[in-house]
Design a protein around this motif. Structure first.
Motif, mmCIF file in Angstrom:
data_model
loop_
_atom_site.group_PDB
_atom_site.id
_atom_site.type_symbol
_atom_site.label_atom_id
_atom_site.label_comp_id
_atom_site.label_asym_id
_atom_site.label_seq_id
_atom_site.Cartn_x
_atom_site.Cartn_y
_atom_site.Cartn_z
ATOM 1 N N ILE A 1 39.437 42.845 39.153
ATOM 2 C CA ILE A 1 39.026 42.345 40.467
ATOM 3 C C ILE A 1 39.643 40.984 40.787
ATOM 4 N N PRO A 2 39.686 40.006 39.830
ATOM 5 C CA PRO A 2 40.337 38.724 40.167
ATOM 6 C C PRO A 2 41.806 38.877 40.535
ATOM 7 N N TYR B 1 49.175 45.452 43.437
ATOM 8 C CA TYR B 1 47.858 46.068 43.577
ATOM 9 C C TYR B 1 47.851 47.445 42.903
ATOM 10 N N ARG C 1 35.896 45.503 36.694
ATOM 11 C CA ARG C 1 35.622 44.110 36.996
ATOM 12 C C ARG C 1 36.752 43.193 36.515
ATOM 13 N N GLY D 1 42.017 40.419 43.810
ATOM 14 C CA GLY D 1 41.700 39.368 44.779
ATOM 15 C C GLY D 1 42.896 38.467 45.044
ATOM 16 N N LYS D 2 43.663 38.163 43.970
ATOM 17 C CA LYS D 2 44.868 37.348 44.156
ATOM 18 C C LYS D 2 45.895 38.088 45.008
ATOM 19 N N CYS D 3 46.001 39.405 44.787
ATOM 20 C CA CYS D 3 46.924 40.199 45.619
ATOM 21 C C CYS D 3 46.516 40.131 47.083
ATOM 22 N N LEU D 4 45.212 40.276 47.322
ATOM 23 C CA LEU D 4 44.734 40.204 48.706
ATOM 24 C C LEU D 4 44.898 38.795 49.268
ATOM 25 N N ASP D 5 44.678 37.775 48.407
ATOM 26 C CA ASP D 5 44.910 36.392 48.855
ATOM 27 C C ASP D 5 46.379 36.178 49.194
#
Length: 610
Positions: free
Chosen positions: A242-243, A83, A239, A246-250
């Motif tokens: 962001i994906p 991240y 932007r 998002g993968k890090c958060l997933d």
């Protein structure tokens, strides 16, 4: 709409406005720079935070990360590291795509603005010069006209005066004609300059200034478009990551969902399971009626047999509770343990035992005892830093794991040495086929050294495998052995025997493996807390052969030489030690895995240990 036609007279204001536009662009560049610095600082702080909570290598924290919750936390730290990397990407992209690009564009914009306004000032200077020429020709024309008019008036005056000579009149006439001609020339020159000025002025206000102002307008519009594109890029840079963020958060969510509380509970069992059996039930002792303590003639037929059973009972005594950490030294042994000392009648008041509740309270509030001198000796050796090589200080299950791990490590070392030996052998073959590449004899020493290391490692592996086989062979039969030993005195003394699932005692006295029981023999006048007897030595129950040389450096052990034959006076009770005797006055303990034991066939439960 054109600045050239609408703002033809606002040169100075346009100059100020374009400078303000460049200032705005530089302000935006500064804003993006500070944003990139914030992103870098944030990424650095996130990385430091992740690094701060990473487990240290070769530490206890690293062992804790086998649990799923700790693994999930470690995955969270790794995801936070990624991240932070995305924020570094934001900073890099903003620097390369916005800051650097806009700074270069600002320099180009300043140069273009300078050129355009330079052309505008040049056109202004030209029209001002034309205006000055016009004013000069106009004043000259005016002056010549006035002088021609005065010369004409003077001629007319002279011509009307009869007193003036004809020559003076002629001179005045010629002067008037000259001035008149000069006036005409000035008029023609003024007319020409005026016409040229009007042409220049028309071109200035309708061609030069509009063109210059149009260029300035286009320059300003390009600046506005460019700053808008930079703002779009600013948003796109965010932007784009962001994906990945998002993968890090997933990944963090997935790590959290992978937490298995049942698995962690099982790991706790594997980490701390001792392999002990829980203590058996304590039988009820009825003190409401006088209890007769009789001893079977079969069980106490001779003083030698009586002492043997007494010592066996003392050796078998252990802790009732495996989790009690340390034992205290045993009390002094009784003055006599012969059968003649056992009364046949009821015990005297001095020998009357305390109620069970008092004894239990005393047991729970006092430190347990070390029930043999060997346990005390090994506990002291551990305190002095001597860790047993066979991990005999650990509970059975933990000892098995340590031994298995040691065997696996030794096998890896053997494989590594074998690979090295094979490489040396191949190199030697190459040298034999191509002597110019090297001397084959130079590798003999390394080859012999590798072979010697392999043999040493194999012997070491065999030793640990023997201990491992001993542990694995004993663990399944532990409960059955406990039942056999707990019932040993039931048929002989007809009194209460308290079973304890007691395993081997560690050097610090925290664990035991010896199967024993808390036997309360009602036929004796005192408790069997005694562990030593100064009377005649124990009889030999078999022989043994030393498989390896053992240096008995600790108190209570005895040194043996490989191949030496000795007498066995006490077999291994599960703690990995066997008591042997070399002569009547020289006896001690040796590791069971170092000797091959041959018990007497007449001995109960005789078997062979290797």
């Amino acid at each position: 709409m054109s600045w050239g036609t609408e703002l033809w007279d606002q040169f100075d204001n346009l100059e100020k406005h374009t400078q303000w536009g460049i200032d705005i662009l530089e302000k935006y560049i500064k804003f993006v720079k500070e944003r990139t610095e914030i992103e870098l600082s944030y990424a650095k702080q996130l990385r430091n935070l992740s690094k701060k909570y990473q487990p240290k290598k070769n530490s206890k924290e690293e062992e804790e990360y086998k649990y799923t919750a700790c693994k999930a936390f470690l995955s969270t730290l790794n995801e936070m590291n990624d991240y932070a990397g995305q924020h570094e990407v934001i900073s890099e992209n903003m620097t390369s795509q916005i800051t650097v690009d806009l700074m270069r564009y600002v320099q180009e914009l300043k140069q273009e603005r300078k050129s355009n306004f330079h052309d505008g000032r040049k056109a202004q200077q030209h029209i001002e010069t034309c205006w000055k020429q016009l004013e000069s020709s106009k004043r000259r024309f005016e002056r010549d006209c006035k002088e021609a008019d005065r010369a004409q008036q003077y001629f007319e005056k002279m011509d009307a005066d009869i007193n003036v000579t004809k020559a003076d009149v002629e001179k005045a006439r010629q002067q008037a004609q000259l001035r008149h001609q000069m006036a005409e020339d000035s008029k023609a020159d003024y007319s020409s300059i005026l016409q040229r000025f009007n042409q220049e002025q028309w071109e200035y206000y309708h061609t030069h200034i509009p063109n210059i102002f149009q260029k300035i307008q286009e320059m300003e519009e390009r600046r506005i478009v460019r700053i808008g594109e930079s703002m779009k890029t600013y948003a796109e840079v965010d932007r784009q990551v962001i994906p990945i963020i998002g993968k890090c958060l997933d990944g963090i969510v997935k790590a959290a969902e992978s937490i298995d509380q049942k698995n962690d509970s099982q790991l706790v069992v594997e980490a701390y399971k001792s392999g002990f059996e829980p203590p058996g039930d304590i039988e009820f002792e009825d003190y409401t009626q006088p209890m007769k303590r009789t001893v079977s003639e079969n069980s106490l037929s001779s003083s030698k047999e009586g002492k043997a059973e007494l010592k066996f009972g003392g050796k078998s005594r252990g802790k009732l509770w495996p989790f009690i950490k340390k034992n205290k030294p045993p009390p002094p042994p009784p003055a006599s343990a012969s059968p003649s000392a056992v009364p046949n009648g009821p015990q005297s008041p001095k020998q009357q035992k305390e109620p069970l509740s008092h004894r239990f309270n005393e047991f729970m509030t006092s430190k347990p005892k070390i029930h043999c001198f060997r346990s005390l000796k090994r506990g002291l050796s551990l305190k002095l830093g001597a860790t047993p090589e066979d991990f005999s200080n650990l509970p059975p299950e933990q000892r098995r794991k340590k031994l298995q791990q040691k065997v696996d490590d030794l096998n890896k070392e053997i494989q590594k040495e074998m690979d090295q030996r094979d490489a040396i052998t191949k190199m030697k073959d190459v040298y034999l086929k191509n002597p110019q590449m090297g001397d084959p004899a130079s590798l003999d020493h390394k080859l012999a050294e590798a072979t010697q290391n392999i043999e040493k490692l194999r012997l070491e592996t065999h030793k640990f495998e023997a201990w491992l086989a001993e542990v694995e062979g004993r663990l399944p039969a532990r409960s059955e052995q406990a039942r056999r030993q707990s019932g040993m005195y039931d048929g002989q003394t007809h009194q209460t025997v308290t079973n304890c699932a007691q395993d081997r005692e560690s050097p610090d006295g925290s664990y035991t493996e010896e199967q024993s029981q808390e036997s309360e023999l009602k036929v004796l006048a005192a408790d069997f807390d005694d562990e030593f007897d100064d009377e005649e030595p124990l009889p030999a129950i078999g022989t043994c052969k030393a498989l390896y040389t053992f240096e008995g450096q600790n108190e209570g052990t005895i040194s043996v030489v490989e191949g030496e034959m000795l007498s066995v006076i006490e077999e291994d009770k599960g703690d990995g030690w066997t008591r042997i005797r070399r002569s009547e006055d020289e006896e001690g303990y040796v590791p069971t895995s170092y000797v091959e034991v041959y018990l007497d066939k007449n001995a109960k439960g005789a078997k062979t240990y290797i």
